[in-house]
Write an enzyme that holds these catalytic residues in place. Sequence first.
Site, mmCIF file in Angstrom:
data_model
loop_
_atom_site.group_PDB
_atom_site.id
_atom_site.type_symbol
_atom_site.label_atom_id
_atom_site.label_comp_id
_atom_site.label_asym_id
_atom_site.label_seq_id
_atom_site.Cartn_x
_atom_site.Cartn_y
_atom_site.Cartn_z
ATOM 1 N N SER A 22 0.826 -1.209 0.000
ATOM 2 C CA SER A 22 0.000 0.000 0.000
ATOM 3 C C SER A 22 0.858 1.256 0.000
ATOM 4 O O SER A 22 1.960 1.273 0.562
ATOM 5 C CB SER A 22 -0.886 0.025 1.253
ATOM 6 O OG SER A 22 -1.912 -0.920 1.186
ATOM 7 N N GLN A 99 0.879 6.807 -6.236
ATOM 8 C CA GLN A 99 -0.424 7.327 -5.857
ATOM 9 C C GLN A 99 -0.405 8.843 -6.027
ATOM 10 O O GLN A 99 0.347 9.546 -5.343
ATOM 11 C CB GLN A 99 -0.763 6.973 -4.402
ATOM 12 C CG GLN A 99 -2.188 7.370 -4.013
ATOM 13 C CD GLN A 99 -2.492 7.088 -2.555
ATOM 14 O OE1 GLN A 99 -1.912 7.705 -1.671
ATOM 15 N NE2 GLN A 99 -3.394 6.157 -2.300
ATOM 16 N N TYR A 181 -9.072 13.327 1.684
ATOM 17 C CA TYR A 181 -8.336 14.273 0.855
ATOM 18 C C TYR A 181 -9.251 14.816 -0.247
ATOM 19 O O TYR A 181 -10.436 14.515 -0.295
ATOM 20 C CB TYR A 181 -7.057 13.616 0.343
ATOM 21 C CG TYR A 181 -6.159 13.182 1.494
ATOM 22 C CD1 TYR A 181 -5.765 14.105 2.472
ATOM 23 C CD2 TYR A 181 -5.763 11.858 1.649
ATOM 24 C CE1 TYR A 181 -4.979 13.711 3.545
ATOM 25 C CE2 TYR A 181 -4.970 11.463 2.723
ATOM 26 C CZ TYR A 181 -4.585 12.399 3.671
ATOM 27 O OH TYR A 181 -3.816 12.017 4.748
#
Length: 362
Positions: A22, A99, A181
């Site tokens: 991740s 990301q 976010y």
Amino acid sequence: MSLLFSPLTIRETTFRNRLWVSPMCMYSAEDGFPGDWHHVHLAQFASGGAGLVVSEATAVSPEGRISPRDTGIWDDARRDAWAPVVAAVHARGAAAGIQLAHAGRKASTWWPFAGRQGSVPAAEGGWTAVAPSAIAYEGFAVPAALDEPGILRVIADFRAAARRAVDAGFDLVELHAAHGYLLHEFLSPLSNEREDRWGGSLENRARIVLEVVRAVRAEVGEAVPVLVRFSATDSAPGGLEVDDVATVAGWARDAGADLFDVSSSGLVAHQRISTGPGYQVPFAARVREATGAPTAAVGIVTSGEQAERILQDGQADAVFAGREFLRDPHFALRAAGELHEDPAALWPPQYVRAYRERPRPR
């Protein structure tokens, strides 16, 4: 062969297995540049057998950073700083992803080990955060509401960042629409009180996410996988629920997204979460069921057997782990042993001796 250690192909990228790292913020960049920390940190997971290593949330603009110590990819200099990190991951057999993120109202905050909390003042390197509406995250400064040109700039920033990511060698991009976010802030009625085409109905609140997906897909072409990370629920009254997010994911698939990395929460400080092993896996299963699209599951995954069960049960197509890889960068090698995989197929040749000479139970 286990499902966990079987290959997965998305568009023109094949991952050697389905146990992935991740994105995890390290708050260790200087002026947005990844450095030696990021090189060693990310490459070690590839040596440890992961099929995909995704970089931390990387800002598409300077004001999109969570903290002054976040990485960025808003210009060519920062793009070029990422290239050797990507090469190091590839040299160790894993795919590399990035990301792409904009922190929205949670921008310009102190990093977790700064010894301070809340928003960073301008006099100490902070800036004014932006958001869909002028609603602060609890304990942070009130953000400025984006106007129409500001929203269009954000979309353009994601597109430009995606181009730089591909040019730096990344195999895929993940768009961060989770954890409170900016893109998540637009999606949730708890943070989006707009009355224009970017607010109100779920379709309007999802508009920026879909426009970003379309822009990124147009920029990177048909070969590059595009992932989206969603928070499946706000874990707070009046917020998003998993069926809302499944609907948006279906629209995002039509817009060009390939796989959904399904997490949860992060939008508000008053959220209420019950955690435990695999606690977010049902969200990935629901999005997969509703959309027919592949998903990746997350949420306290700590063993090969647990990850394999998630895939065997049809709840997801891949498994992301974060903290377990921090505790054990060779988690994938350990998981392969738990599932009786051939070590020669995954272990780096430099490490095979350690496997062969491991202590045997008496």
